[in-house]
Design an enzyme around this catalytic site. Structure first.
Site, short mmCIF file in Angstrom:
data_model
loop_
_atom_site.label_atom_id
_atom_site.label_comp_id
_atom_site.label_asym_id
_atom_site.label_seq_id
_atom_site.Cartn_x
_atom_site.Cartn_y
_atom_site.Cartn_z
N SER B 214 48.58 16.64 -12.80
CA SER B 214 49.82 16.60 -13.59
C SER B 214 49.52 16.22 -15.04
O SER B 214 48.42 15.79 -15.37
CB SER B 214 50.78 15.59 -12.96
OG SER B 214 50.33 14.28 -13.19
N THR B 218 51.62 7.45 -13.89
CA THR B 218 52.14 6.20 -14.44
C THR B 218 51.04 5.43 -15.17
O THR B 218 51.27 4.86 -16.24
CB THR B 218 52.74 5.33 -13.31
OG1 THR B 218 53.91 6.00 -12.82
CG2 THR B 218 53.15 3.96 -13.83
N ASP B 270 50.15 21.20 2.81
CA ASP B 270 51.06 20.08 2.98
C ASP B 270 50.74 19.40 4.29
O ASP B 270 51.25 19.77 5.34
CB ASP B 270 52.51 20.56 3.03
CG ASP B 270 52.92 21.16 1.70
OD1 ASP B 270 52.55 20.60 0.67
OD2 ASP B 270 53.62 22.19 1.72
N LYS B 302 57.31 19.01 -5.52
CA LYS B 302 56.34 19.01 -4.42
C LYS B 302 57.04 19.32 -3.09
O LYS B 302 56.57 20.13 -2.31
CB LYS B 302 55.64 17.66 -4.35
CG LYS B 302 54.58 17.58 -3.28
CD LYS B 302 53.63 16.44 -3.58
CE LYS B 302 52.50 16.38 -2.58
NZ LYS B 302 51.56 15.30 -2.91
#
Lengths: 504, 504
Positions: B214, B218, B270, B302
């Site tokens: 991504s 954070t 997944d 997602k």
């Protein structure tokens, strides 16, 4: 701004490094190069690399040192450099890989769905194009492992694998072939079977593999005596002249298979569906019509139980029939080596001894070769029903098979008598008793440590069959090696291992 | 004999090459070295490499050129050299890898068997020791993918993953935590939630990840404002003083997870069971007791469907309860970015604007942070039932949350105001209408091409929420970049892509 000014290698220049990574192509590039920083490439990112002459998929290896590569340079693994036909100073382009669309079928399979021919074709085409990384190959193999492939899926997979490669065409309508599921050392029947069957006038264009994890493949053994790396045109010419050949199978008949097998080996997963697709795709691509499958069963062979062998046999028959093969599956004894030699040259000596009707030739190798050749003769000629073995024996013992073998070798590039290793060491029985068990895997390991197959003369000469009564000090086997160092490896391994040959 | 005399590098000497391969350790060695020839090592064979100071598993890279390595030398990838603590000239020992025994459990799973805690432990321990190659990891992940893990197996896997790493201990009995399943850009609620909850007197030691695929994690956003790479002792000291922290999670809490996630990403599978085990193992290791899970749902997030989210929620609840968590799962809107910034510094500006009660602060980010903090307050204090959101809002709007955030930043190493990129480019609506769809994945890609997260100031400032009526020429978003080259990449991508923001 100096940082930005330095980032001038969006299209780096090729520099030769000399790193061999087999089929796993790699590109070596400076971590602080502009293309890596701006495109967000990380170590091991798979990217498309283009030169003027071609394009392929490679994994990025990040170089952090000035001494290896300068900013503006990139290295390639040897195979990648060869495929891209680059020389030092050529421009390379590196770009993101587009999505691998066929992975959605792999995901479907993981979720238990059935794959049809279209889906299998997409997957296999992407594999052949090198778009699957090892993790993707592994996911596909795992999803197809166990009993998760239906008969229809195995057929679809086989056809997709055939379509991905070249295919041999023959004028004759009957093309004989044999395949051994493998895992048994010293089981070198193929050259003898081909010689007998070709001498009987049957077309048998045999392509065989080099050893990957074993001490010798048929191609390694043949290479001791003649050339095996022939192209498809040469193969067709030789077979037209002599009915048969025994060449290396690295001729793009089923390219997906080579890639899949490599990953399967490192997983050690028995993927029955894959194995059947692997064998039958290569045979279909080779143009074979009549096929004998040999499944040796033994606790240290590849197939370990009778029930596993029976299930494999069932699949081979059902799928083989669907693909149009006339096919017979033989379940054979895989409890011990068939010949005496283990290793390319030692096996070649066995093969020649049988073909030359040498009274010292290993009887089991002769009998098994006659059996397989006989079954194959019966398979292609209904009138030989019940008489195949006799016919095969007559051809072998009359010397016709030897003549045919020599003719094939001459056509493939000439015949050379196999050599003998520089160093040997005899291994004797440490006690008296009966030989009750032989660990084929450990014998194979000793032969490899001694240098086989890269030193063709290295290996093990084995003379301790099951059931033989031995006295302490009797000869069990001989280790052959081209260097004392390798001989020591093999001896050291032998010292630490119990039960290579069990005497009770 | 010269060939044999040259083979003197059974124990090669280390030479620094400067090649970074992340966790995939590699050893570079001459193909014609004695150890390779005699041991039968091939390119990519996985071997054990030992120095005086340690031992690890690495893949062999065959060097075929004299210029890179001499006979008798071997190179290591940077990480491997670091782990083995070698300097140039140190002796290396290379040996065959013993069998990876836990692979038999992976094979069992492939064949549909159930794995217990003992089996999961053996697998996870081998993974942590680096004994699994990518193909083995992929096989394990594939075998566990889809719905093939039972609840008991997920619990066993989670516990095995916790046991493989360090574990934080706290004096308080209530330790709050939050986790977002992710995939949504500009969803930087964590720093705000931690500030509110810590200001309310609740212990919330937050470990977060750096971005892998991504534009920002954070930890990347926090790194723009303070230090995040703290060790476990420092973390405990800061949390003792301030109730909370927001640090990088790369502190060995669940080492197996980092390895598995990397392979999962490249498979794009997944694996629900794995994801649940991944999250809950990290939370267990962090010592958390009360946990809010945020699952954003949207066609380009997602989790793409309500039903997928509901199934995940069910597993989180069942497994979480079994592991002793007090846990609430929220399914939230994942159809568009929550804040306006996408990229470390741009997201930091959003976070600060909300904490500072700036009237221009993104309302959705403020409201979602209040909601998550409120739910967490209610989870740890029954008496706040129905009043959590109000309490959270009061703490945020009173400035207490900002004070707490600053105190935490100061304790972590000081506060720095986030910067602004050198170059920006405005992107305008090409027609009039209503914004009906936003492709989060493409927005994230643009932010990354512009340089995020390695250039922290790079990214996308987004101001085109769903449902907004726009006129041709209205501003939709702004691309921020530290170099014109990267700005061009992002613009070029934008040119070739339709439907980044759909106006109908």
């Amino acid at each position: 701004m100096s940082e930005i000014i330095n980032k001038t290698d969006r299209r780096p220049l090729y520099k030769e490094l000399g790193i061999e990574t087999l089929q796993e192509h790699m590109i070596f590039i400076r971590k602080d190069s502009e293309v890596c920083v701006s495109e967000g490439f990380e170590a091991l990112t798979r990217v498309r690399v283009k030169s003027d002459k071609g394009s392929l998929v490679a994994s990025i290896q990040m170089v952090t040192s000035e001494s290896l590569l300068k900013i503006g340079e990139a290295g390639l693994s040897n195979g990648a450099a060869q495929m891209l036909k680059v020389k030092e100073g050529d421009l390379l382009e590196i770009s993101h890989l587009s999505d691998i669309k066929s992975l959605r079928h792999v995901r479907s399979k993981i979720y238990g769905k059935t794959l049809d021919f279209g889906a299998m074709t997409e997957i296999i085409q992407d594999i052949v194009k090198g778009r699957y990384a090892a993790v993707h190959l592994s996911a596909f193999i795992t999803a197809c492992a166990g009993d998760s492939l239906s008969t229809d899926e195995i057929i679809a997979l086989t056809r997709a694998m055939v379509d991905a490669g070249d295919r041999l065409k023959w004028k004759k309508s009957v093309i004989a072939d044999k395949h051994c599921v493998g895992g048994l050392p010293g089981n070198r029947t193929t050259p003898i079977v081909v010689a007998i069957v070709a001498a009987a006038g049957i077309t048998i264009p045999k392509t065989s593999s080099r050893a990957i994890t074993s001490p010798a493949g048929t191609a390694d053994t043949m290479r001791v005596m003649t050339q095996v790396g022939l192209d498809l045109e040469e193969i067709q010419r030789i077979v037209y002249l002599h009915n048969g050949c025994i060449v290396s199978g690295e001729n793009h008949l089923s390219p997906a298979d080579d890639t899949l097998i490599r990953v399967e080996r490192s997983l050690d997963i028995d993927s029955e569906g894959q194995m059947i697709a692997s064998v039958l795709s290569k045979k279909t691509a080779a143009g074979s019509t009549h096929l004998i499958i040999d499944i040796p069963v033994g606790s240290t062979a590849k197939v370990r139980s009778e029930s596993d062998a029976e299930r494999l046999k069932y699949y081979f028959k059902v799928v083989g029939k669907e693909l149009g093969f006339v096919l017979k599956v033989l379940i054979t004894d895989g409890s011990q080596p068939i010949g005496r030699g283990i290793g390319p040259a030692l096996e070649a000596h066995d093969v020649l001894a049988v073909l030359r009707n040498d009274p010292q030739a290993p009887g089991a190798l002769k009998e098994k070769s006659i059996q397989l050749a006989g079954e194959l003769l019966e398979l292609v000629d209904q009138e030989l029903k019940g008489k195949g073995t006799d016919a095969a024996r007559r051809i072998l013992e009359s010397g016709e098979a030897l003549d045919k073998f020599m003719a094939i070798c001459m056509a493939q590039g000439g015949f050379t008598e196999p050599g003998i290793a520089k160093y040997t060491r005899n291994i004797y029985a440490e006690k008296s008793g009966t030989i009750t068990e032989i660990d084929n895997r450990k014998l194979a390991r000793i032969a490899k440590l001694a240098g086989a197959p890269s030193d063709p003369e290295a290996g093990v000469w084995f003379d301790a069959p099951l059931g033989r009564k031995v006295h302490k000090g009797d000869l069990l086997f001989v280790i052959h090696s081209q260097s004392t160092g390798e001989l020591d490896y093999a001896l050291n391994f032998l010292k630490t291992e119990d039960h290579v040959i069990t005497i009770a």
